[in-house]
Design a protein around this motif. Structure first.
Motif, PDB file in Angstrom:
ATOM      1  N   PRO A 160      47.973 -40.123  16.395  1.00 17.77           N
ATOM      2  CA  PRO A 160      47.357 -38.813  16.248  1.00 17.77           C
ATOM      3  C   PRO A 160      47.019 -38.201  17.604  1.00 17.77           C
ATOM      4  N   LEU A 161      46.804 -36.914  17.596  1.00 20.49           N
ATOM      5  CA  LEU A 161      46.343 -36.222  18.793  1.00 20.49           C
ATOM      6  C   LEU A 161      44.837 -36.359  18.868  1.00 20.49           C
TER       7      LEU A 161
ATOM      8  N   VAL B 166      52.159 -26.330  19.950  1.00 19.47           N
ATOM      9  CA  VAL B 166      53.239 -27.232  20.321  1.00 19.47           C
ATOM     10  C   VAL B 166      54.327 -26.416  21.027  1.00 19.47           C
ATOM     11  N   LEU B 167      54.604 -26.765  22.279  1.00 16.28           N
ATOM     12  CA  LEU B 167      55.631 -26.067  23.052  1.00 16.28           C
ATOM     13  C   LEU B 167      56.971 -26.785  22.989  1.00 16.28           C
TER      14      LEU B 167
ATOM     15  N   LEU C 152      54.739 -47.682  25.229  1.00 16.60           N
ATOM     16  CA  LEU C 152      53.421 -47.196  25.612  1.00 16.60           C
ATOM     17  C   LEU C 152      53.574 -46.235  26.787  1.00 16.60           C
ATOM     18  N   GLY C 153      53.056 -45.025  26.652  1.00 21.60           N
ATOM     19  CA  GLY C 153      53.121 -44.042  27.725  1.00 21.60           C
ATOM     20  C   GLY C 153      54.322 -43.109  27.683  1.00 21.60           C
ATOM     21  N   THR C 154      55.240 -43.313  26.736  1.00 19.88           N
ATOM     22  CA  THR C 154      56.398 -42.414  26.619  1.00 19.88           C
ATOM     23  C   THR C 154      55.920 -41.005  26.253  1.00 19.88           C
ATOM     24  N   PRO C 155      56.325 -39.978  26.985  1.00 21.52           N
ATOM     25  CA  PRO C 155      55.956 -38.606  26.608  1.00 21.52           C
ATOM     26  C   PRO C 155      56.549 -38.249  25.243  1.00 21.52           C
ATOM     27  N   LEU C 156      55.705 -37.729  24.340  1.00 24.04           N
ATOM     28  CA  LEU C 156      56.136 -37.378  22.988  1.00 24.04           C
ATOM     29  C   LEU C 156      56.293 -35.882  22.797  1.00 24.04           C
ATOM     30  N   MET C 157      55.386 -35.111  23.407  1.00 28.24           N
ATOM     31  CA  MET C 157      55.411 -33.665  23.206  1.00 28.24           C
ATOM     32  C   MET C 157      54.620 -32.975  24.309  1.00 28.24           C
ATOM     33  N   ILE C 158      54.816 -31.670  24.388  1.00 28.67           N
ATOM     34  CA  ILE C 158      54.036 -30.841  25.309  1.00 28.67           C
ATOM     35  C   ILE C 158      53.305 -29.809  24.466  1.00 28.67           C
ATOM     36  N   VAL C 159      51.992 -29.712  24.682  1.00 27.23           N
ATOM     37  CA  VAL C 159      51.175 -28.739  23.967  1.00 27.23           C
ATOM     38  C   VAL C 159      50.467 -27.851  24.977  1.00 27.23           C
ATOM     39  N   GLU C 160      50.113 -26.654  24.528  1.00 27.81           N
ATOM     40  CA  GLU C 160      49.381 -25.713  25.367  1.00 27.81           C
ATOM     41  C   GLU C 160      47.981 -25.542  24.811  1.00 27.81           C
ATOM     42  N   SER C 161      46.999 -25.593  25.702  1.00 22.61           N
ATOM     43  CA  SER C 161      45.615 -25.339  25.339  1.00 22.61           C
ATOM     44  C   SER C 161      44.985 -24.575  26.488  1.00 22.61           C
ATOM     45  N   MET C 162      44.392 -23.453  26.169  1.00 21.58           N
ATOM     46  CA  MET C 162      43.738 -22.618  27.180  1.00 21.58           C
ATOM     47  C   MET C 162      44.680 -22.302  28.343  1.00 21.58           C
ATOM     48  N   LYS C 163      45.945 -22.008  28.014  1.00 27.56           N
ATOM     49  CA  LYS C 163      46.986 -21.614  28.966  1.00 27.56           C
ATOM     50  C   LYS C 163      47.393 -22.732  29.925  1.00 27.56           C
ATOM     51  N   MET C 164      47.060 -23.979  29.564  1.00 34.78           N
ATOM     52  CA  MET C 164      47.476 -25.138  30.361  1.00 34.78           C
ATOM     53  C   MET C 164      48.400 -25.996  29.512  1.00 34.78           C
ATOM     54  N   GLU C 165      49.486 -26.474  30.118  1.00 37.03           N
ATOM     55  CA  GLU C 165      50.403 -27.355  29.415  1.00 37.03           C
ATOM     56  C   GLU C 165      49.964 -28.801  29.602  1.00 37.03           C
ATOM     57  N   ASN C 166      49.943 -29.556  28.496  1.00 36.13           N
ATOM     58  CA  ASN C 166      49.538 -30.953  28.521  1.00 36.13           C
ATOM     59  C   ASN C 166      50.604 -31.793  27.844  1.00 36.13           C
TER      60      ASN C 166
ATOM     61  N   ASN D  72      58.625 -40.596  11.712  1.00 37.48           N
ATOM     62  CA  ASN D  72      58.393 -39.294  11.101  1.00 37.48           C
ATOM     63  C   ASN D  72      57.781 -38.349  12.126  1.00 37.48           C
ATOM     64  N   ILE D  73      58.115 -37.078  12.026  1.00 36.54           N
ATOM     65  CA  ILE D  73      57.526 -36.034  12.868  1.00 36.54           C
ATOM     66  C   ILE D  73      56.978 -34.971  11.922  1.00 36.54           C
ATOM     67  N   PHE D  74      55.668 -34.752  11.987  1.00 35.60           N
ATOM     68  CA  PHE D  74      54.988 -33.869  11.046  1.00 35.60           C
ATOM     69  C   PHE D  74      54.751 -32.459  11.588  1.00 35.60           C
ATOM     70  N   ILE D  75      55.190 -32.190  12.791  1.00 34.62           N
ATOM     71  CA  ILE D  75      54.927 -30.906  13.434  1.00 34.62           C
ATOM     72  C   ILE D  75      56.247 -30.268  13.870  1.00 34.62           C
ATOM     73  N   SER D  76      56.187 -28.984  14.168  1.00 33.88           N
ATOM     74  CA  SER D  76      57.339 -28.234  14.677  1.00 33.88           C
ATOM     75  C   SER D  76      56.905 -27.448  15.905  1.00 33.88           C
ATOM     76  N   ILE D  77      57.864 -26.996  16.675  1.00 37.82           N
ATOM     77  CA  ILE D  77      57.571 -26.146  17.829  1.00 37.82           C
ATOM     78  C   ILE D  77      56.869 -24.887  17.333  1.00 37.82           C
ATOM     79  N   ASP D  78      55.875 -24.444  18.069  1.00 35.08           N
ATOM     80  CA  ASP D  78      55.028 -23.275  17.807  1.00 35.08           C
ATOM     81  C   ASP D  78      53.917 -23.541  16.792  1.00 35.08           C
ATOM     82  N   ASP D  79      53.856 -24.751  16.199  1.00 36.89           N
ATOM     83  CA  ASP D  79      52.735 -25.076  15.314  1.00 36.89           C
ATOM     84  C   ASP D  79      51.439 -25.126  16.109  1.00 36.89           C
TER      85      ASP D  79
END
Length: 76
Positions: A4-5, A18-19, A31-45, A57-64
């Motif tokens: 989970p996030l 989700v970007l 362990l530590g493999t990048p899974l996704m990039i998300v934006e929060s408060m104009k910062m990419e994480n 399974n992947i429960f999310i899509s881009i732009d969610d």
């Protein structure tokens, strides 16, 4: 088991968008493999795996919009 996030701040109320999704179902991750990039408060994480295994399974899509404690990717 799922990945989970989680926020570093318990009071975090900011929505994240989700970007990019960096894995696909069937991918082996460590362990530590990048899974996704998300934006929060104009910062990419980059959100990384907290375990090793196979993406089942992947429960999310881009732009969610995602939020604290939401399950987004399942890893077994």
């Amino acid at each position: 088991r799922s990945t989970p996030l989680y926020s570093s701040a318990a009071s975090d109320v900011y929505k994240r968008q989700v970007l990019e999704i960096l894995v696909e179902i069937g991918d082996e991750v460590s362990l530590g493999t990048p899974l996704m990039i998300v934006e929060s408060m104009k910062m990419e994480n980059t959100i990384s795996s907290t375990m090793s295994g196979k993406v089942t399974n992947i429960f999310i899509s881009i732009d969610d919009s995602v939020q604290y404690d939401q399950i987004m990717i399942e890893i077994e």
